[in-house]
Design an enzyme around this catalytic site. Structure first.
Site, PDB file in Angstrom:
ATOM      1  N   HIS A  57       9.693-120.613 -27.280  1.00 12.84           N
ATOM      2  CA  HIS A  57       9.588-120.767 -25.822  1.00 12.84           C
ATOM      3  C   HIS A  57      10.954-120.595 -25.167  1.00 12.84           C
ATOM      4  CE1 HIS A  57       7.977-122.987 -22.138  1.00 12.84           C
ATOM      5  NE2 HIS A  57       9.285-123.111 -21.986  1.00 12.84           N
ATOM      6  N   GLU A  58      11.940-121.319 -25.692  1.00 10.15           N
ATOM      7  CA  GLU A  58      13.266-121.265 -25.090  1.00 10.15           C
ATOM      8  C   GLU A  58      13.973-119.936 -25.394  1.00 10.15           C
ATOM      9  OE1 GLU A  58      13.949-123.337 -22.933  1.00 10.15           O
ATOM     10  OE2 GLU A  58      12.417-124.824 -23.417  1.00 10.15           O
ATOM     11  N   HIS A  61      12.858-117.446 -22.815  1.00 14.26           N
ATOM     12  CA  HIS A  61      13.630-117.600 -21.577  1.00 14.26           C
ATOM     13  C   HIS A  61      14.991-116.927 -21.717  1.00 14.26           C
ATOM     14  CE1 HIS A  61      11.018-120.200 -19.294  1.00 14.26           C
ATOM     15  NE2 HIS A  61      11.092-121.218 -20.141  1.00 14.26           N
TER      16      HIS A  61
END
Length: 270
Positions: A57-58, A61
């Site tokens: 997820h990170e 980003h």
């Protein structure tokens, strides 16, 4: 000019590889029923899978921000998939575990600090924010694939339930993150399109957005409506409430091993 990272800045962290190894071993333990406590094996699988998804997820980003123009991302270690680079003690560890244990709610708790002034264009800003929860959507699709592909023949029941519960966590994480609430990724998607005046007024509330969302989720009517929606989506993927319920019961290994009726003796709506 295209943004890049050096080989060292993008090298996969040994910490992440160790997490993947733990996940693989726990999958084997659940599949073969090797562990003396099947619940503990499910717990390890779900937690390690959850942390792996947090890293992805990170990373999504960060990688999107890098291509959007923030060349500081690599030096911060965000491209290594190392969870320690994304960790905030309260948001990354304490709150996610509490919410998973108490309510079966997935809460991505990592954080990448993006230098937004380096990124030009509202679409790029929106995409940076959307990349994280879209990764949770993809992760949910992958772990639920045996269900919606009707490929569960020969899959051990406990492994099936663990997959169902992990799919629920990923789905709740994606939906909650996409809410247009200050402090969540959904607000980050729409923020570039808001007026400067409105953004300035909303900014002070960002630290409290997540708390407000979970405050609303403790309201019985809101909680029921939210999980009814989650259950409806999961049913569309072939994951039943039976699967997610027993997955969560196994996950709570400290309560003892639950007495689960065999699938052949019950109708789970398949």
């Amino acid at each position: 000019m295209a943004s890049t990272a050096t080989r060292g800045e993008a090298r996969v962290s040994p910490v992440f590889l160790a997490l993947v190894a733990i996940m693989a071993v726990s999958i084997w333990a659940v599949w073969t029923d090797f562990s003396a406590s099947p619940g503990f094996a499910v717990f390890l699988f779900v937690v390690s899978g959850w942390i792996v998804s947090l890293c992805l997820h990170e990373y999504a980003h960060a990688r999107t921000a890098l291509h959007g123009g923030d060349i500081s991302i690599g030096a911060k270690g965000y491209l290594t998939l190392n969870p320690l680079k994304y960790t905030h003690a309260l948001l990354s560890i304490v709150l996610p575990v509490i919410f998973v244990i108490m309510g079966g709610i997935g809460l991505p708790g990592g954080a990448v600090f993006i230098e937004r002034h380096r990124i030009r264009g509202r679409w790029k800003h929106s995409l940076v924010s959307a990349a994280g929860p879209l990764t949770n959507v993809l992760f949910a699709a992958v772990v639920s694939a045996p269900f919606w592909l009707d490929a569960l023949d020969g899959v051990p029941d406990n492994f099936r339930y663990a997959l169902g519960f992990l799919a629920l966590l990923q789905l709740t994480a994606a939906i909650l993150n996409f809410l247009p609430v200050p402090g969540l990724d959904g607000y980050g998607v729409i923020e570039p399109w808001l007026s400067h005046k409105l953004r300035r007024h909303v900014e002070p509330f960002a630290p409290f957005g997540l708390i407000a969302v979970f405050g609303f989720l403790w309201i019985p009517g809101v909680n029921h409506a939210f999980f009814d929606m989650i259950d409806a989506i999961l049913r569309g993927l072939g994951v039943t409430e039976w699967d997610t319920y027993w997955g969560q019961e196994l996950f709570r290994f400290w309560q003892g091993t639950p007495d689960i009726p065999p699938l052949t003796s019950v109708d789970v709506g398949l």
